[in-house]
Design a protein around this motif. Structure first.
Motif, PDB file in Angstrom:
ATOM      1  N   THR A  26       2.096  10.601   2.959  1.00 33.27           N
ATOM      2  CA  THR A  26       3.137  11.182   3.709  1.00 33.27           C
ATOM      3  C   THR A  26       2.859  12.005   4.972  1.00 33.27           C
ATOM      4  OG1 THR A  26       4.626  10.911   1.608  1.00 33.27           O
ATOM      5  CG2 THR A  26       5.445  12.019   3.580  1.00 33.27           C
TER       6      THR A  26
ATOM      7  N   LYS B 171       0.595  12.545  -1.494  1.00 35.63           N
ATOM      8  CA  LYS B 171      -0.516  12.529  -2.711  1.00 35.63           C
ATOM      9  C   LYS B 171      -1.026  13.832  -2.910  1.00 35.63           C
ATOM     10  CE  LYS B 171      -1.960   7.984  -0.617  1.00 35.63           C
ATOM     11  NZ  LYS B 171      -1.827   7.080  -1.640  1.00 35.63           N
TER      12      LYS B 171
ATOM     13  N   GLU C 202      -1.747  -1.496  -4.064  1.00 37.99           N
ATOM     14  CA  GLU C 202      -0.860  -2.065  -5.241  1.00 37.99           C
ATOM     15  C   GLU C 202      -0.809  -3.492  -5.100  1.00 37.99           C
ATOM     16  OE1 GLU C 202       0.236  -0.159  -7.685  1.00 37.99           O
ATOM     17  OE2 GLU C 202       0.254   1.952  -6.736  1.00 37.99           O
TER      18      GLU C 202
ATOM     19  N   ILE D  47       4.616   2.050   1.893  1.00 42.52           N
ATOM     20  CA  ILE D  47       5.650   3.105   1.517  1.00 42.52           C
ATOM     21  C   ILE D  47       4.676   4.342   1.674  1.00 42.52           C
ATOM     22  CG2 ILE D  47       6.962   1.729   0.109  1.00 42.52           C
ATOM     23  CD1 ILE D  47       5.576   2.953  -2.408  1.00 42.52           C
ATOM     24  N   CYS D  48       5.368   5.410   1.313  1.00 39.82           N
ATOM     25  CA  CYS D  48       4.483   6.854   1.658  1.00 39.82           C
ATOM     26  C   CYS D  48       4.771   7.752   0.268  1.00 39.82           C
ATOM     27  CB  CYS D  48       4.806   7.390   2.674  1.00 39.82           C
ATOM     28  SG  CYS D  48       4.469   6.944   4.119  1.00 39.82           S
ATOM     29  N   TYR D  49       3.919   8.277  -0.288  1.00 41.94           N
ATOM     30  CA  TYR D  49       3.985   9.354  -1.136  1.00 41.94           C
ATOM     31  C   TYR D  49       2.987  10.614  -0.710  1.00 41.94           C
ATOM     32  CZ  TYR D  49       5.807   6.806  -5.191  1.00 41.94           C
ATOM     33  OH  TYR D  49       6.544   6.347  -6.213  1.00 41.94           O
TER      34      TYR D  49
ATOM     35  N   THR E 220       0.819  -1.271  -0.080  1.00 37.97           N
ATOM     36  CA  THR E 220      -0.017  -0.086  -0.190  1.00 37.97           C
ATOM     37  C   THR E 220       0.934   1.067  -0.026  1.00 37.97           C
ATOM     38  OG1 THR E 220      -0.188   0.332   2.426  1.00 37.97           O
ATOM     39  CG2 THR E 220      -1.658  -1.067   1.379  1.00 37.97           C
ATOM     40  N   VAL E 221       0.172   2.440  -0.534  1.00 33.79           N
ATOM     41  CA  VAL E 221       0.764   3.857  -0.384  1.00 33.79           C
ATOM     42  C   VAL E 221       0.303   4.546   0.297  1.00 33.79           C
ATOM     43  CG1 VAL E 221       1.755   5.626  -1.829  1.00 33.79           C
ATOM     44  CG2 VAL E 221       1.614   3.379  -2.974  1.00 33.79           C
TER      45      VAL E 221
ATOM     46  N   THR F 119      -5.441   5.319   1.431  1.00 37.38           N
ATOM     47  CA  THR F 119      -4.452   4.071   1.036  1.00 37.38           C
ATOM     48  C   THR F 119      -4.776   4.058  -0.400  1.00 37.38           C
ATOM     49  OG1 THR F 119      -3.421   2.294   1.630  1.00 37.38           O
ATOM     50  CG2 THR F 119      -5.981   2.198   1.475  1.00 37.38           C
TER      51      THR F 119
END
Length: 301
Positions: free
Chosen positions: A208, A253, A272, A249-251, A204-205, A269
């Protein structure tokens, strides 16, 4: 430098190169048969099929639909489930449809659940990350967006007039990310992109500024029962980003104009799924998406 058959190395594409790229795209599957025909048969009692727009490339062929509660209950938390912002990521679309068919009515008593199963139907038919203008809808969630896929979804969210507690955006990471889509992106922008290891498994992303790691863990733990979780690479990363907890992980967004950043939901979230794994089947990938949605809902319930 990566070689790509369109454009000049190191020089961003102009209209001519984008037109050349578009001319090479062909329809490979049917939005009507695989999405619209299914939608006409699976919407549960208490929900309605709402046409919130249509893509200007062919409005008759590409109407855009959301599944909405017939009545929004202001006393319930509201939830948005989106799929197919990248049309080539099949289980994002089919997983959303499977959730509508099998689980949506179960959660209706706890939430206002809004499901948008296929944001980019042209991309779905041509198995593409971009839209016909060589724009990535998942980098286009900003005011006056030139991507109609993104602009019309943002208008839908605004028109709903509800504060969202949860947004889960369904995606896949595929082998074609390295073989086609990242090289195309580098060529389009006249830059170089390093390919990364395609992670074998689900991840999952998180967002942040507000990762909500306990929530992400609940999603990962549920999906573990269905499919394997992607391990970190030798550098402790997944697709170039630091792994902050197992399979997460983190983005940022909003800063990247991602679909997952279009709302102010507390819990966000991006799933993926890895469909190219030797251990994956289309059914298994769809099941993983449904498990992720259900786990997210259970967590905030």
């Amino acid at each position: 430098m990566q070689n790509y058959p369109i454009g000049t190395t190191g020089k961003p594409w102009g209209d001519e190169e984008k037109a050349e790229w578009k001319a090479q795209q062909i329809v490979r599957r049917s939005y009507q048969e695989e999405v619209l025909d299914k939608l006409s048969n699976i919407v549960p009692n208490g929900f309605e099929l709402n046409q919130y727009g249509a893509l200007p490339y062919d409005e008759a062929r590409y109407p855009l639909y959301a599944v909405l509660p017939e009545r929004i209950d202001q006393n319930k938390p509201s939830v948005l489930v989106t799929g197919g912002v990248h049309g080539y990521e099949t289980s994002g679309v089919q997983g959303a449809l499977q959730f509508i068919e099998t689980k949506l009515s179960h959660y209706a008593k706890h939430f206002n659940v809004i499901v948008v199963p296929c944001i980019s139907p042209w991309g779905y038919e041509t198995i593409n990350r971009w839209n016909p203008m060589a724009l990535d809808p998942n980098r286009s969630f900003f005011s006056d967006s030139p991507a109609p896929e993104s602009a019309q979804l943002m208008k839908l969210a605004s028109d709903l007039g509800v504060a969202l507690s949860l947004h889960i955006d369904l995606h896949e990471t595929t082998d074609t990310d390295n073989s086609e889509f990242r090289p195309a992106l580098a060529a389009r922008d006249g830059v170089t992109h390093d390919n990364w290891n395609i992670p074998d498994g689900f991840y999952t992303v998180a967002n942040t500024p507000n990762p909500q790691l306990a929530f992400q863990k609940a999603v990962i733990d549920a999906v573990k029962q269905v499919t394997h979780i992607a391990p970190a690479d030798e550098n402790g990363k997944i697709i170039g980003a630091d792994v902050v907890s197992e399979g997460v992980i983190c983005y940022d967004k909003k800063a990247l104009y991602l679909c997952g950043g279009m709302t102010d939901a507390k819990y966000v979230t991006t799933t993926e799924v890895y469909p190219d794994s030797d251990n994956a089947t289309p059914e298994n990938c769809n099941d993983a998406q449904v498990a992720a949605i259900c786990a997210a809902l259970e967590f905030i319930k």
